[in-house]
Design an enzyme around this catalytic site. Structure first.
Site, PDB file in Angstrom:
ATOM      1  N   PRO A   9     110.711  -7.827  13.968  1.00 23.15           N
ATOM      2  CA  PRO A   9     111.212  -8.514  15.153  1.00 23.15           C
ATOM      3  C   PRO A   9     112.041  -9.762  14.850  1.00 23.15           C
ATOM      4  O   PRO A   9     111.714 -10.529  13.942  1.00 23.15           O
ATOM      5  CB  PRO A   9     109.935  -8.898  15.914  1.00 23.15           C
ATOM      6  CG  PRO A   9     108.842  -8.839  14.912  1.00 23.15           C
ATOM      7  CD  PRO A   9     109.239  -7.779  13.924  1.00 23.15           C
ATOM      8  N   ASN A  10     113.084  -9.899  15.641  1.00 21.23           N
ATOM      9  CA  ASN A  10     113.993 -11.057  15.634  1.00 21.23           C
ATOM     10  C   ASN A  10     114.926 -11.102  14.420  1.00 21.23           C
ATOM     11  O   ASN A  10     115.809 -11.951  14.354  1.00 21.23           O
ATOM     12  CB  ASN A  10     113.196 -12.379  15.742  1.00 21.23           C
ATOM     13  CG  ASN A  10     112.349 -12.411  16.991  1.00 21.23           C
ATOM     14  OD1 ASN A  10     112.872 -12.222  18.090  1.00 21.23           O
ATOM     15  ND2 ASN A  10     111.050 -12.594  16.861  1.00 21.23           N
ATOM     16  N   ARG A  17     119.998 -16.923  14.424  1.00 22.89           N
ATOM     17  CA  ARG A  17     118.644 -17.417  14.672  1.00 22.89           C
ATOM     18  C   ARG A  17     118.285 -18.538  13.688  1.00 22.89           C
ATOM     19  O   ARG A  17     118.308 -18.322  12.465  1.00 22.89           O
ATOM     20  CB  ARG A  17     117.695 -16.235  14.467  1.00 22.89           C
ATOM     21  CG  ARG A  17     116.259 -16.570  14.468  1.00 22.89           C
ATOM     22  CD  ARG A  17     115.437 -15.433  13.860  1.00 22.89           C
ATOM     23  NE  ARG A  17     114.036 -15.734  14.007  1.00 22.89           N
ATOM     24  CZ  ARG A  17     113.065 -15.131  13.330  1.00 22.89           C
ATOM     25  NH1 ARG A  17     113.350 -14.172  12.471  1.00 22.89           N
ATOM     26  NH2 ARG A  17     111.833 -15.474  13.530  1.00 22.89           N
ATOM     27  N   TYR A  22     116.872 -19.607   8.277  1.00 24.16           N
ATOM     28  CA  TYR A  22     117.170 -18.226   7.859  1.00 24.16           C
ATOM     29  C   TYR A  22     118.608 -18.031   7.371  1.00 24.16           C
ATOM     30  O   TYR A  22     118.969 -16.920   6.984  1.00 24.16           O
ATOM     31  CB  TYR A  22     116.883 -17.264   9.022  1.00 24.16           C
ATOM     32  CG  TYR A  22     115.424 -17.273   9.444  1.00 24.16           C
ATOM     33  CD1 TYR A  22     114.430 -16.813   8.590  1.00 24.16           C
ATOM     34  CD2 TYR A  22     115.043 -17.771  10.693  1.00 24.16           C
ATOM     35  CE1 TYR A  22     113.090 -16.835   8.962  1.00 24.16           C
ATOM     36  CE2 TYR A  22     113.711 -17.796  11.083  1.00 24.16           C
ATOM     37  CZ  TYR A  22     112.743 -17.327  10.217  1.00 24.16           C
ATOM     38  OH  TYR A  22     111.419 -17.350  10.582  1.00 24.16           O
ATOM     39  N   ASN A  71     110.280  -6.505   5.670  1.00 23.07           N
ATOM     40  CA  ASN A  71     110.101  -7.831   6.265  1.00 23.07           C
ATOM     41  C   ASN A  71     109.579  -7.575   7.676  1.00 23.07           C
ATOM     42  O   ASN A  71     110.350  -7.240   8.583  1.00 23.07           O
ATOM     43  CB  ASN A  71     111.415  -8.610   6.295  1.00 23.07           C
ATOM     44  CG  ASN A  71     111.199 -10.044   6.790  1.00 23.07           C
ATOM     45  OD1 ASN A  71     110.162 -10.366   7.368  1.00 23.07           O
ATOM     46  ND2 ASN A  71     112.196 -10.892   6.565  1.00 23.07           N
ATOM     47  N   ALA A  74     107.181 -11.670  12.324  1.00 20.03           N
ATOM     48  CA  ALA A  74     105.923 -12.260  12.809  1.00 20.03           C
ATOM     49  C   ALA A  74     104.779 -11.251  12.829  1.00 20.03           C
ATOM     50  O   ALA A  74     103.602 -11.658  12.807  1.00 20.03           O
ATOM     51  CB  ALA A  74     106.131 -12.855  14.199  1.00 20.03           C
ATOM     52  N   HIS A  77     101.852 -11.538  10.389  1.00 20.15           N
ATOM     53  CA  HIS A  77     100.714 -12.432  10.599  1.00 20.15           C
ATOM     54  C   HIS A  77      99.750 -11.918  11.670  1.00 20.15           C
ATOM     55  O   HIS A  77      98.763 -12.576  11.973  1.00 20.15           O
ATOM     56  CB  HIS A  77     101.226 -13.824  10.993  1.00 20.15           C
ATOM     57  CG  HIS A  77     102.399 -14.285  10.182  1.00 20.15           C
ATOM     58  ND1 HIS A  77     102.329 -14.479   8.824  1.00 20.15           N
ATOM     59  CD2 HIS A  77     103.704 -14.539  10.520  1.00 20.15           C
ATOM     60  CE1 HIS A  77     103.523 -14.859   8.370  1.00 20.15           C
ATOM     61  NE2 HIS A  77     104.367 -14.900   9.387  1.00 20.15           N
ATOM     62  N   ASP A  84      97.710  -0.824   8.211  1.00 19.02           N
ATOM     63  CA  ASP A  84      97.138   0.528   8.105  1.00 19.02           C
ATOM     64  C   ASP A  84      98.226   1.565   7.822  1.00 19.02           C
ATOM     65  O   ASP A  84      97.994   2.518   7.065  1.00 19.02           O
ATOM     66  CB  ASP A  84      96.396   0.905   9.397  1.00 19.02           C
ATOM     67  CG  ASP A  84      95.018   0.249   9.495  1.00 19.02           C
ATOM     68  OD1 ASP A  84      94.553  -0.334   8.498  1.00 19.02           O
ATOM     69  OD2 ASP A  84      94.414   0.320  10.584  1.00 19.02           O
ATOM     70  N   GLU A  95     106.541  -6.553   0.252  1.00 12.06           N
ATOM     71  CA  GLU A  95     106.648  -7.499   1.370  1.00 12.06           C
ATOM     72  C   GLU A  95     107.704  -8.549   1.047  1.00 12.06           C
ATOM     73  O   GLU A  95     107.707  -9.095  -0.056  1.00 12.06           O
ATOM     74  CB  GLU A  95     105.282  -8.179   1.562  1.00 12.06           C
ATOM     75  CG  GLU A  95     105.274  -9.269   2.620  1.00 12.06           C
ATOM     76  CD  GLU A  95     103.914  -9.990   2.704  1.00 12.06           C
ATOM     77  OE1 GLU A  95     103.026  -9.734   1.849  1.00 12.06           O
ATOM     78  OE2 GLU A  95     103.756 -10.805   3.622  1.00 12.06           O
ATOM     79  N   HIS A  97     109.926 -12.014   2.642  1.00 10.42           N
ATOM     80  CA  HIS A  97     110.234 -13.026   3.663  1.00 10.42           C
ATOM     81  C   HIS A  97     111.413 -13.856   3.184  1.00 10.42           C
ATOM     82  O   HIS A  97     111.490 -14.203   1.991  1.00 10.42           O
ATOM     83  CB  HIS A  97     109.037 -13.945   3.928  1.00 10.42           C
ATOM     84  CG  HIS A  97     107.853 -13.187   4.406  1.00 10.42           C
ATOM     85  ND1 HIS A  97     107.774 -12.680   5.677  1.00 10.42           N
ATOM     86  CD2 HIS A  97     106.738 -12.797   3.762  1.00 10.42           C
ATOM     87  CE1 HIS A  97     106.640 -12.020   5.803  1.00 10.42           C
ATOM     88  NE2 HIS A  97     105.997 -12.059   4.653  1.00 10.42           N
ATOM     89  N   SER A  99     112.216 -16.925   4.399  1.00 10.86           N
ATOM     90  CA  SER A  99     111.753 -18.310   4.247  1.00 10.86           C
ATOM     91  C   SER A  99     110.499 -18.348   3.373  1.00 10.86           C
ATOM     92  O   SER A  99     109.830 -17.323   3.190  1.00 10.86           O
ATOM     93  CB  SER A  99     111.438 -18.900   5.627  1.00 10.86           C
ATOM     94  OG  SER A  99     110.367 -18.188   6.242  1.00 10.86           O
ATOM     95  N   ARG A 104     105.542 -23.497   5.583  1.00  9.74           N
ATOM     96  CA  ARG A 104     105.685 -23.598   7.039  1.00  9.74           C
ATOM     97  C   ARG A 104     104.309 -23.728   7.711  1.00  9.74           C
ATOM     98  O   ARG A 104     103.317 -24.027   7.051  1.00  9.74           O
ATOM     99  CB  ARG A 104     106.499 -22.406   7.535  1.00  9.74           C
ATOM    100  CG  ARG A 104     107.895 -22.357   6.877  1.00  9.74           C
ATOM    101  CD  ARG A 104     108.708 -21.178   7.345  1.00  9.74           C
ATOM    102  NE  ARG A 104     108.984 -21.266   8.774  1.00  9.74           N
ATOM    103  CZ  ARG A 104     109.503 -20.257   9.490  1.00  9.74           C
ATOM    104  NH1 ARG A 104     109.789 -19.104   8.894  1.00  9.74           N
ATOM    105  NH2 ARG A 104     109.732 -20.408  10.775  1.00  9.74           N
ATOM    106  N   ARG A 108     101.480 -19.044   9.510  1.00  5.04           N
ATOM    107  CA  ARG A 108     102.325 -18.128   8.713  1.00  5.04           C
ATOM    108  C   ARG A 108     101.771 -17.919   7.295  1.00  5.04           C
ATOM    109  O   ARG A 108     102.350 -17.185   6.502  1.00  5.04           O
ATOM    110  CB  ARG A 108     103.763 -18.650   8.626  1.00  5.04           C
ATOM    111  CG  ARG A 108     104.469 -18.692   9.961  1.00  5.04           C
ATOM    112  CD  ARG A 108     105.910 -19.167   9.801  1.00  5.04           C
ATOM    113  NE  ARG A 108     106.385 -19.717  11.058  1.00  5.04           N
ATOM    114  CZ  ARG A 108     106.933 -18.992  12.044  1.00  5.04           C
ATOM    115  NH1 ARG A 108     107.100 -17.700  11.899  1.00  5.04           N
ATOM    116  NH2 ARG A 108     107.343 -19.572  13.166  1.00  5.04           N
TER     117      ARG A 108
HETATM  118  C1  DQA Z   1     109.882 -14.232   8.215  1.00  2.00           C
HETATM  119  C2  DQA Z   1     108.758 -15.263   8.294  1.00  2.00           C
HETATM  120  C3  DQA Z   1     107.875 -14.991   9.500  1.00  2.00           C
HETATM  121  O1  DQA Z   1     106.849 -15.967   9.576  1.00  2.00           O
HETATM  122  C4  DQA Z   1     108.699 -15.055  10.766  1.00  2.00           C
HETATM  123  O2  DQA Z   1     107.895 -14.745  11.887  1.00  2.00           O
HETATM  124  C5  DQA Z   1     109.914 -14.200  10.726  1.00  2.00           C
HETATM  125  C6  DQA Z   1     110.686 -14.161   9.487  1.00  2.00           C
HETATM  126  C7  DQA Z   1     110.863 -14.550   7.074  1.00  2.00           C
HETATM  127  O3  DQA Z   1     111.621 -13.657   6.708  1.00  2.00           O
HETATM  128  O4  DQA Z   1     110.890 -15.678   6.565  1.00  2.00           O
HETATM  129  O5  DQA Z   1     110.309 -13.613  11.709  1.00  2.00           O
HETATM  130  O6  DQA Z   1     109.304 -12.963   7.941  1.00  2.00           O
END
Ligand code: DQA
Length: 140
Positions: A9-10, A17, A22, A71, A74, A77, A84, A95, A97, A99, A104, A108
């Site tokens: 998401p996002n 954003r 980011y 990635n 959110a 978390h 699963d 995994e 990320h 950031s 943070r 997170r």
């Molecule tokens: C993220 C870090 C997450 O905490 C956050 O909710 C994101 C982006 C990152 O790529 O740094 O949406 O996964």
């Protein structure tokens, strides 16, 4: 070598954003750079803001590809369901990320998916994805 990047998401809003966190590059532009840097990798990309669609994509790819770079945004978390799904499939999942989540907010710092992933890369900006790709290539 088949590798898929799955963004949660996002992350469709990368470039617009919170650029101080980011960066200012959109993911499509970064993905084009990866494609030209790794011409021998069959690299694909999927993004969704919907938890169930991410799970469906993990199921869909997770018995076919050599690696999944995830990635989960959110959902990292919050989502036992994504954890699963990762456990359910055969492909190794890394995994990622953008950031450094450990610099943070405390919320997170916990990830549902870290224990079921091969490894975790965070804090290198978009280059985190390339580092994950290198880890998969190195393992083959
Ligand atoms: C993220 C870090 C997450 O905490 C956050 O909710 C994101 C982006 C990152 O790529 O740094 O949406 O996964």
């Amino acid at each position: 070598m088949d590798i898929i990047i799955i963004n949660g998401p996002n992350l469709n809003l990368l470039g617009k954003r919170e650029p101080t966190i980011y960066g200012s590059k959109g993911f499509e532009d970064y993905f084009k750079e990866l494609l030209s840097r790794y011409p021998n990798v069959n690299l694909s990309y999927f993004q969704s803001n919907v938890e169930g669609e991410l799970i469906n994509q993990i199921h869909e790819s997770g018995f076919k590809v050599d690696g999944i770079i995830l990635n989960a945004g959110a959902f990292t978390h919050t989502s036992l369901a994504i954890a699963d799904a990762i456990s359910a499939v055969n492909s190794p999942v890394i995994e990622v990320h953008i950031s450094n989540v450990f610099k943070r907010e405390a919320v997170r710092h916990h990830s549902f998916i870290t224990p079921v992933c091969v490894g975790s890369i965070c804090g290198f900006g978009l280059d985190s994805y390339r580092l994950a790709l290198e880890a998969i290539l190195e393992d083959k």
